[in-house]
Scaffold this motif. Structure first.
Motif, PDB file in Angstrom:
ATOM      1  N   TYR A  36      -4.905  14.550  -2.160  1.00 52.91           N
ATOM      2  CA  TYR A  36      -4.073  13.470  -1.641  1.00 52.91           C
ATOM      3  C   TYR A  36      -2.597  13.838  -1.570  1.00 52.91           C
ATOM      4  O   TYR A  36      -1.809  13.158  -0.945  1.00 52.91           O
ATOM      5  N   ARG A  46      -2.147   5.103   1.401  1.00 48.50           N
ATOM      6  CA  ARG A  46      -2.301   5.540   0.004  1.00 48.50           C
ATOM      7  C   ARG A  46      -1.981   7.025  -0.115  1.00 48.50           C
ATOM      8  O   ARG A  46      -1.275   7.437  -1.041  1.00 48.50           O
ATOM      9  N   HIS A  47      -2.466   7.831   0.840  1.00 49.13           N
ATOM     10  CA  HIS A  47      -2.137   9.266   0.852  1.00 49.13           C
ATOM     11  C   HIS A  47      -0.627   9.444   0.899  1.00 49.13           C
ATOM     12  O   HIS A  47      -0.057  10.269   0.184  1.00 49.13           O
ATOM     13  N   ALA A  66       0.824  -1.212   0.000  1.00 50.56           N
ATOM     14  CA  ALA A  66       0.000   0.000   0.000  1.00 50.56           C
ATOM     15  C   ALA A  66       0.854   1.255   0.000  1.00 50.56           C
ATOM     16  O   ALA A  66       0.603   2.193  -0.761  1.00 50.56           O
ATOM     17  N   HIS A 109      -6.105   3.710   4.859  1.00 52.56           N
ATOM     18  CA  HIS A 109      -6.153   4.462   3.602  1.00 52.56           C
ATOM     19  C   HIS A 109      -5.118   5.579   3.576  1.00 52.56           C
ATOM     20  O   HIS A 109      -4.738   6.060   2.510  1.00 52.56           O
ATOM     21  N   SER A 120      -1.995   6.109  -9.527  1.00 48.79           N
ATOM     22  CA  SER A 120      -3.002   6.091  -8.458  1.00 48.79           C
ATOM     23  C   SER A 120      -4.416   5.843  -8.965  1.00 48.79           C
ATOM     24  O   SER A 120      -5.278   5.389  -8.214  1.00 48.79           O
ATOM     25  N   GLY A 153       0.508   2.941  -3.570  1.00 46.50           N
ATOM     26  CA  GLY A 153      -0.672   3.801  -3.515  1.00 46.50           C
ATOM     27  C   GLY A 153      -1.957   3.063  -3.841  1.00 46.50           C
ATOM     28  O   GLY A 153      -3.000   3.697  -4.021  1.00 46.50           O
ATOM     29  N   MET A 154      -1.911   1.746  -3.903  1.00 44.04           N
ATOM     30  CA  MET A 154      -3.117   0.977  -4.193  1.00 44.04           C
ATOM     31  C   MET A 154      -4.052   0.977  -2.989  1.00 44.04           C
ATOM     32  O   MET A 154      -3.611   0.999  -1.837  1.00 44.04           O
ATOM     33  N   ARG A 155      -5.357   0.968  -3.255  1.00 43.62           N
ATOM     34  CA  ARG A 155      -6.350   0.881  -2.189  1.00 43.62           C
ATOM     35  C   ARG A 155      -6.367  -0.526  -1.605  1.00 43.62           C
ATOM     36  O   ARG A 155      -6.008  -1.489  -2.274  1.00 43.62           O
TER      37      ARG A 155
END
Length: 357
Positions: free
Chosen positions: A338, A306-307, A204, A303, A327, A208-210
């Motif tokens: 983000y 990812r930010h 992650a 999450h 992203s 940057g993957m959810r």
């Protein structure tokens, strides 16, 4: 012409039968009300603008939400379906007794204000709901009305949700990891009994993957030789290909070579079999919450990894277009929410610029 008769209960029933229109009937307390309704309805039929309102008068918001959940919700992504269950429950509790035609903009605006003000908890303290929570509830209600108007033929003349103000979107989160926090966090996830937790967190923050994108990955989507991952299920439904850093590639290599991998699934990150015997993706949220609490990072969301990743992409010098291709952000405005650049990094860049003068 309308037929108006007095019923045994003392009310007045008006019935209109006109060629080219289905029969229309309605009961009133007085004969005058029945006559007035009949004249208006017949005039609308003559002008071709009559709308059959009876279905909307008979159907309650509760029934409409149940119909929506049965017909529309299943067409959405699994994660959205699970979230809509709670939203439907809240809307039903608050507005379910209204008929669709009686649910006015004023009623919905009051619902909005009450939700934003919050409910009283067990201690008598009012807990407000976030703007985004209420926005999503209103979005579901509004889409239900849109479907009812366009597809269900319920005789609604307008969508009342469109006539109220939506709560303003909240500010984007600006939670970044300090060097010390990152070290403690990744030491903790690496020490967990299930190594998949550490691999998922590492992927992650590297890509940057959810979490939903990572958890639904199948082995054939990961190409270690070319160092890419092909995402088929994304939030905006558009497939994309994500390049892998050396660190992410190593995490995937370990995950694919997991010695306890079962033969009955091709999920990269797998859980235990469900009641139907099928394996679902590894669900780590409960473990993640306990781990955060132990580390004193309760305000850090998964999450936020990812930010962190997207912000680092920007800080490394990648263009907005390059970052969005990784992203998956369609809107540059959303991408900016983000990309929270650290002030100290900007100071260094400003010093470098001034040194050239």
């Amino acid at each position: 012409m309308a037929t108006i008769v007095k019923t045994d209960s003392g009310t007045w029933k008006a019935v209109i039968r006109k060629a080219g229109w289905p029969s229309a009937a309605k009961t009133f307390r007085t004969k005058r009300d029945a006559e007035d309704w009949s004249r208006r309805t017949e005039d609308e039929m003559v002008r071709g603008v009559h709308i059959l309102r009876a279905p909307a008068e008979r159907m309650t918001v509760k029934d409409a939400l149940q119909k929506y959940q049965a017909e529309v919700t299943p067409t959405k992504r699994p994660t959205t379906q699970s979230r809509e269950v709670k939203r439907v429950s809240i809307l039903t509790d608050q507005l379910g007794k209204y008929s669709l035609i009686a649910l006015t903009a004023e009623v919905i605006a009051q619902y909005r204000d009450d939700r934003l003000a919050g409910d009283l908890n067990d201690k008598g303290v009012r807990v407000p709901r976030s703007n985004n929570t209420v926005r999503l509830e209103l979005a579901l209600l509004g889409h239900m009305f849109t479907v009812a108007i366009k597809e269900w033929g319920l005789g609604l003349t307008y969508n009342p949700v469109l006539n109220i103000r939506r709560p303003a979107p909240g500010p984007g989160r600006n939670r970044r990891l300090s060097t010390e926090e990152e070290q403690r966090l990744f030491e903790a996830v690496a020490a967990h009994s299930n190594p998949m937790l550490g691999w998922i967190a590492g992927i992650a923050i590297s890509t940057g993957m959810r979490s939903s994108e990572i958890l639904t990955l199948r082995r054939n989507q990961v190409d270690l030789e070319r160092r890419i991952v092909r995402l088929l299920e994304t939030k905006n439904t558009s497939p994309r290909t994500v390049p892998l850093t050396k660190e992410a590639t190593e995490y995937f290599r370990q995950a694919l070579n997991n010695p306890i991998r079962p033969f009955d699934t091709d999920l990269v990150f797998f859980g235990e079999p469900g009641k139907d015997g099928k394996r679902q993706p590894y669900q780590f949220n409960a473990v993640w919450v306990r781990l955060k609490k132990k580390l004193g990072l309760t305000d850090f969301h998964f999450h936020d990894l990812r930010h962190e990743a997207v912000s680092r992409f920007v800080e490394s010098g990648l263009s907005d277009q390059e970052v969005s291709s990784i992203s998956g952000h369609r809107s540059m405005q959303m991408l900016k929410r983000y990309t929270h650049l650290r002030a100290e990094d900007l100071v260094n860049k400003l010093d470098a610029i001034n040194s050239l003068k």
